[in-house]
Design an enzyme around this catalytic site. Structure first.
Site, short mmCIF file in Angstrom:
data_model
loop_
_atom_site.label_atom_id
_atom_site.label_comp_id
_atom_site.label_asym_id
_atom_site.label_seq_id
_atom_site.Cartn_x
_atom_site.Cartn_y
_atom_site.Cartn_z
N ARG A 125 4.94 31.50 -20.52
CA ARG A 125 3.31 30.85 -20.95
C ARG A 125 2.16 32.27 -20.95
O ARG A 125 1.17 32.05 -20.74
CB ARG A 125 2.99 29.98 -20.05
CG ARG A 125 3.95 28.68 -20.26
CD ARG A 125 4.01 28.21 -21.77
NE ARG A 125 4.74 27.05 -22.11
CZ ARG A 125 6.29 27.33 -22.18
NH1 ARG A 125 6.76 28.49 -22.41
NH2 ARG A 125 7.09 26.23 -22.06
N GLU A 176 -1.92 25.41 -17.70
CA GLU A 176 -1.18 25.92 -18.90
C GLU A 176 -2.39 25.81 -20.21
O GLU A 176 -2.52 26.83 -20.88
CB GLU A 176 -0.15 25.29 -19.26
CG GLU A 176 0.56 25.91 -20.66
CD GLU A 176 1.77 25.11 -20.91
OE1 GLU A 176 2.11 24.84 -22.01
OE2 GLU A 176 2.55 24.70 -19.89
N SER A 225 0.89 19.74 -22.73
CA SER A 225 1.16 19.87 -21.27
C SER A 225 0.05 20.72 -20.83
O SER A 225 -0.25 21.72 -21.05
CB SER A 225 2.50 20.63 -21.17
OG SER A 225 2.88 20.80 -19.81
#
Length: 306
Positions: A176, A296, A226
């Site tokens: 990420r 995230e 998410s």
């Protein structure tokens, strides 16, 4: 600089109807929250991006880049200066086992073009709602695959307005994250190297992943996807569920009852609702299990009181 003057200046570089003054960003985000942009601009070419970058640098105007805005929360105070949305840069080309896509293209659409060309490697992306640019920025991934597995090179525009090619290795892609989060380069094009495959098998895999996504994720509500990164040795969703936080609501935003890793806008929520709920979940999980949840999703922009 006055926003009207700023908007007028930008019309030197792009079509007049591609510049919006004090536009509500909630109209362009997956969360359906976010205050106004001083000036919103939709470039249609790399040259236009270079011109806008050079202008904002010369006049010291803040510049924010957005794609599909699927994994970002824009605060209720909005964004100052110029907000550049790249969704009109969405051309995709297939040549042999390579696909070259502009950064405003949806990665879902690119995965479908790979299917049409009987190319395997992008099946994991068939349910990721973001743009190619956002996928590069975050090294997006799902179901065991991620962008770095298939990326060959990227065309970027530097903060000085220079266009250059970077290899996948130079992007420093990991979980990420990418170097694009550390510098101010704008990714405008990506080339993926895939493998020839059986179209029926590729479609079956994409159908399976689509079913899993639709059955497990709360796609019926606006969300930012998410919310948290996967903590080492744990799953964020399970920790949130075990903490008894599902259906916890602040304002119009709640922890999804379908998937605890998601927060959904169920009743005209605000960015502040999202931010306060994220903080509450982080504090509760830390208190109960001693595990720190790291976001995230990106949070950008001004708070309402600023």
């Amino acid at each position: 600089m006055n926003v009207n003057t700023l908007g007028k200046d930008l019309k030197q570089f792009v079509e007049a109807n591609d510049v919006l003054i004090e536009a509500p960003l909630a109209d362009y985000t997956y969360t359906k929250v976010g205050g106004k942009a001083d000036v919103l601009v939709f470039p249609r070419s790399y040259t236009q991006i270079e011109q806008i970058v050079a202008y904002t640098k010369e006049y010291v105007v803040p510049l924010t880049i957005l794609g599909n805005a699927s994994n970002v929360i824009i605060q209720d105070g909005g964004l100052r200066g110029v907000v550049m949305i790249l969704t009109k840069l969405n051309e995709v080309k297939v040549a042999g086992n390579r696909i070259t896509a502009q950064s405003g293209a949806a990665i879902i659409d690119v995965s479908r073009m790979a299917l049409d060309a009987s190319l395997t490697g992008l099946e994991f992306a068939c349910g990721i709602p973001g743009s190619i640019g956002g996928a590069l920025y975050m090294n997006a991934g799902a179901y065991g695959g991620e962008v770095k597995d298939v990326l060959e090179q990227v065309v970027v525009i530097t903060d000085s307005g220079e266009r250059k090619v970077m290899t996948s290795e130079e992007l420093e892609l990991s979980y990420r994250t990418s170097i694009l989060q550390k510098n101010s380069y704008i990714a405008v094009e990506a080339t993926f190297v895939l493998e020839e495959g059986d179209q029926t098998a590729i479609k079956a895999k994409m159908d399976e992943l689509t079913f899993l996504r639709e059955s497990k994720q709360p796609l019926e509500y606006p969300s930012c996807g998410s919310v948290f990164q996967r903590p080492p040795g744990h799953f964020a969703g399970k920790l949130i569920m075990d903490a008894g936080l599902q259906l916890t609501r602040i304002g119009g935003v709640e922890v999804s009852g379908k998937h605890a890793g998601f927060m959904v806008n169920v009743a005209n929520g605000t960015a502040s609702d999202y931010i306060n709920l994220i903080k509450h979940v982080q504090e509760t999980v830390k208190e109960k299990f001693g595990v720190s949840l790291h976001r995230e999703v990106r949070i950008i922009g001004d708070s309402p009181e600023e």
